[in-house]
Design an enzyme around this catalytic site. Structure first.
Site, mmCIF file in Angstrom:
data_model
loop_
_atom_site.group_PDB
_atom_site.id
_atom_site.type_symbol
_atom_site.label_atom_id
_atom_site.label_comp_id
_atom_site.label_asym_id
_atom_site.label_seq_id
_atom_site.Cartn_x
_atom_site.Cartn_y
_atom_site.Cartn_z
ATOM 1 N N THR A 1 -96.492 -25.955 24.517
ATOM 2 C CA THR A 1 -97.328 -27.104 24.175
ATOM 3 C C THR A 1 -98.357 -27.244 25.293
ATOM 4 O O THR A 1 -98.411 -26.410 26.182
ATOM 5 C CB THR A 1 -96.436 -28.371 24.117
ATOM 6 O OG1 THR A 1 -95.482 -28.299 25.189
ATOM 7 C CG2 THR A 1 -95.676 -28.453 22.798
ATOM 8 N N ASP A 2 -99.131 -28.320 25.245
ATOM 9 C CA ASP A 2 -100.110 -28.563 26.324
ATOM 10 C C ASP A 2 -99.399 -29.130 27.550
ATOM 11 O O ASP A 2 -98.219 -29.460 27.462
ATOM 12 C CB ASP A 2 -101.172 -29.531 25.782
ATOM 13 C CG ASP A 2 -102.035 -28.839 24.731
ATOM 14 O OD1 ASP A 2 -101.698 -28.940 23.529
ATOM 15 O OD2 ASP A 2 -102.984 -28.142 25.126
ATOM 16 N N ASP B 1 -95.845 -19.476 24.792
ATOM 17 C CA ASP B 1 -96.375 -20.179 23.617
ATOM 18 C C ASP B 1 -95.948 -21.639 23.729
ATOM 19 O O ASP B 1 -95.055 -22.123 23.012
ATOM 20 C CB ASP B 1 -95.804 -19.530 22.346
ATOM 21 C CG ASP B 1 -96.229 -20.273 21.105
ATOM 22 O OD1 ASP B 1 -95.494 -20.220 20.090
ATOM 23 O OD2 ASP B 1 -97.284 -20.942 21.148
ATOM 24 N N GLN C 1 -89.522 -34.837 22.676
ATOM 25 C CA GLN C 1 -90.913 -35.138 22.262
ATOM 26 C C GLN C 1 -90.926 -35.745 20.860
ATOM 27 O O GLN C 1 -89.935 -35.673 20.145
ATOM 28 C CB GLN C 1 -91.716 -33.831 22.256
ATOM 29 C CG GLN C 1 -91.081 -32.718 21.455
ATOM 30 C CD GLN C 1 -91.428 -31.326 21.981
ATOM 31 O OE1 GLN C 1 -92.401 -31.111 22.699
ATOM 32 N NE2 GLN C 1 -90.595 -30.360 21.625
ATOM 33 N N ASP D 1 -84.831 -24.846 29.016
ATOM 34 C CA ASP D 1 -86.161 -25.056 29.609
ATOM 35 C C ASP D 1 -86.660 -23.703 30.119
ATOM 36 O O ASP D 1 -85.967 -23.053 30.919
ATOM 37 C CB ASP D 1 -86.004 -26.049 30.771
ATOM 38 C CG ASP D 1 -87.315 -26.284 31.508
ATOM 39 O OD1 ASP D 1 -87.492 -27.361 32.094
ATOM 40 O OD2 ASP D 1 -88.185 -25.379 31.491
ATOM 41 N N GLU E 1 -86.667 -21.659 23.908
ATOM 42 C CA GLU E 1 -87.317 -22.871 23.377
ATOM 43 C C GLU E 1 -86.492 -24.063 23.829
ATOM 44 O O GLU E 1 -85.263 -24.054 23.706
ATOM 45 C CB GLU E 1 -87.340 -22.755 21.847
ATOM 46 C CG GLU E 1 -87.542 -24.046 21.084
ATOM 47 C CD GLU E 1 -88.841 -24.775 21.410
ATOM 48 O OE1 GLU E 1 -89.911 -24.152 21.265
ATOM 49 O OE2 GLU E 1 -88.762 -25.949 21.807
ATOM 50 N N ASP F 1 -91.598 -22.441 16.464
ATOM 51 C CA ASP F 1 -91.824 -22.229 15.027
ATOM 52 C C ASP F 1 -91.583 -20.768 14.632
ATOM 53 O O ASP F 1 -91.510 -20.446 13.466
ATOM 54 C CB ASP F 1 -93.255 -22.655 14.667
ATOM 55 C CG ASP F 1 -94.259 -22.059 15.651
ATOM 56 O OD1 ASP F 1 -94.599 -22.739 16.631
ATOM 57 O OD2 ASP F 1 -94.651 -20.893 15.449
HETATM 58 N N1 SAM Z 1 -99.012 -22.735 19.010
HETATM 59 C C1 SAM Z 1 -98.850 -23.997 19.677
HETATM 60 C C2 SAM Z 1 -100.019 -24.352 20.556
HETATM 61 O O1 SAM Z 1 -100.853 -23.465 20.816
HETATM 62 O O2 SAM Z 1 -100.095 -25.515 20.955
HETATM 63 C C3 SAM Z 1 -97.544 -24.037 20.423
HETATM 64 C C4 SAM Z 1 -96.428 -23.713 19.508
HETATM 65 S S1 SAM Z 1 -94.834 -24.047 19.912
HETATM 66 C C5 SAM Z 1 -94.531 -25.297 18.741
HETATM 67 C C6 SAM Z 1 -94.783 -24.886 21.471
HETATM 68 C C7 SAM Z 1 -93.321 -25.020 21.850
HETATM 69 O O3 SAM Z 1 -93.154 -25.153 23.261
HETATM 70 C C8 SAM Z 1 -92.644 -26.284 21.249
HETATM 71 O O4 SAM Z 1 -91.703 -25.875 20.299
HETATM 72 C C9 SAM Z 1 -92.004 -26.990 22.451
HETATM 73 O O5 SAM Z 1 -90.751 -27.555 22.155
HETATM 74 C C10 SAM Z 1 -91.894 -25.823 23.443
HETATM 75 N N2 SAM Z 1 -91.752 -26.218 24.853
HETATM 76 C C11 SAM Z 1 -92.398 -27.215 25.490
HETATM 77 N N3 SAM Z 1 -91.989 -27.278 26.795
HETATM 78 C C12 SAM Z 1 -91.062 -26.289 26.964
HETATM 79 C C13 SAM Z 1 -90.285 -25.837 28.069
HETATM 80 N N4 SAM Z 1 -90.375 -26.427 29.277
HETATM 81 N N5 SAM Z 1 -89.455 -24.774 27.886
HETATM 82 C C14 SAM Z 1 -89.362 -24.169 26.667
HETATM 83 N N6 SAM Z 1 -90.062 -24.564 25.559
HETATM 84 C C15 SAM Z 1 -90.912 -25.606 25.723
#
Ligand code: SAM
Length: 294
Positions: free
Chosen positions: A162-163, A160, A35, A142, A110, A90
């Site tokens: 991403t969208d 927790d 990303q 993943d 993560e 984070d």
């Molecule tokens: N607090 C934030 C919000 O509400 O949007 C989210 C925080 S955190 C940064 C979201 C994390 O999800 C990111 O670090 C991203 O790399 C991770 N992520 C996204 N897709 C993922 C997956 N398939 N497996 C594990 N982690 C994933």
């Protein structure tokens, strides 16, 4: 005087609007394997992280989201020992979970090593105590793959993510939720970051439909996080134990005292109970999940 840079949140481009943030300083910007990542200093919100144009956290108000995504499910459960965070790079949520003395092991899965790497550099207030805690284990993978094949079991799973764009998309699918259910101990709780229903209503109803097919009790609770534009944010809550979200403020307060009554800035026992009171338009989106397919 150089033109100030502005960074736009593009998550709601399909709705025809953006929120833009004036940038004091870009601390880190790169296209990772998964990303686009930009971390910048913002005059009001402080350090802000954006992934693929979607705001993730801001230093100014991260406590609201981190506390509500951790303390609520843990105090609803009451005796969680094994906790899993999917995403959470984070480490803000991990820091809150580790405040609970009942937690014996916390695993974070993560997908993006770069997020963890830069968090160690730029959010040492979270990552420092977390990586120093022997109960914590960080796995780069993943989250969907992990829950599909791990033989570990958990009392609370916190998504927790991403969208539902980019690598996060798979974390809103029924297969992933079924994987989480498979990894939950009896009486376990699954909570999910489920967007801002005012703008992302289908996301909430779709998750509730999938939860309803897997769990005896499926709903959401709400909190207002200023930097996530659009009012209330919904957090999915699923369990087979229907009592968990109905505990009284008194019970939650007793559990909080037993856990050491650590300092919070948003979550309280009364906020925990009130968070399940959904504004009517959100309750209607959750109820829509009940309607049988036509
Ligand atoms: N607090 C934030 C919000 O509400 O949007 C989210 C925080 S955190 C940064 C979201 C994390 O999800 C990111 O670090 C991203 O790399 C991770 N992520 C996204 N897709 C993922 C997956 N398939 N497996 C594990 N982690 C994933």
């Amino acid at each position: 005087m150089a033109e100030k840079r502005w960074i736009a949140e593009t998550l709601f481009d399909d709705l025809g609007f953006r929120m833009t943030f004036q940038v004091d300083k870009v601390l880190y910007e790169m296209q990772t394997e998964h990303q686009h990542l930009v971390l910048f200093e913002q005059p009001f919100f402080g350090k802000m992280l954006m992934l693929d144009g979607a705001t993730q956290i801001s230093k100014k108000d991260e406590f609201i989201y981190q506390e509500m995504m951790s303390h609520l499910p843990l105090f609803a459960h009451g005796k969680a020992r094994d906790v899993l965070i999917i995403g959470g790079g984070d480490c803000g949520i991990a820091e809150e979970v580790l405040k609970h003395r009942t937690v014996k092991r916390l695993t974070q899965v993560e997908i993006d090593a770069k997020v963890v790497e830069f968090a160690k550099e730029h959010f040492p207030e979270f990552t420092g105590p977390v990586f120093a805690d022997k109960r914590f284990e960080s796995i780069i993978d993943d989250g969907a793959k992990y829950v599909a094949r791990t033989d570990r079991r958990f009392d609370v799973i916190i998504v927790d993510s991403t969208d539902p764009i980019g690598p996060g998309k798979i974390l809103f699918g029924e297969k992933f939720y079924a994987g989480c259910k498979r990894c939950l101990n009896d009486g376990g709780v699954l909570t999910t970051q489920n967007g801002v229903p005012f703008f992302q209503k289908n996301e909430l109803t779709s998750t509730m439909k999938k939860f309803r097919r897997l769990f005896a009790d499926a709903t959401c609770y709400v909190a207002a996080i200023p930097v996530y534009v659009g009012g209330h944010m919904a957090m999915g809550f699923a369990t087979d134990d229907k009592r968990l979200r109905r505990h009284s403020t008194k019970t939650i307060a007793q559990r909080y005292r037993k856990a050491g009554g650590f300092v919070t800035k948003y979550w309280t026992p009364a906020v925990q109970v009130a968070a399940f009171a959904q504004p009517r338009f959100i309750a209607d989106l959750v109820a829509k999940a009940e309607q049988p397919r036509r």
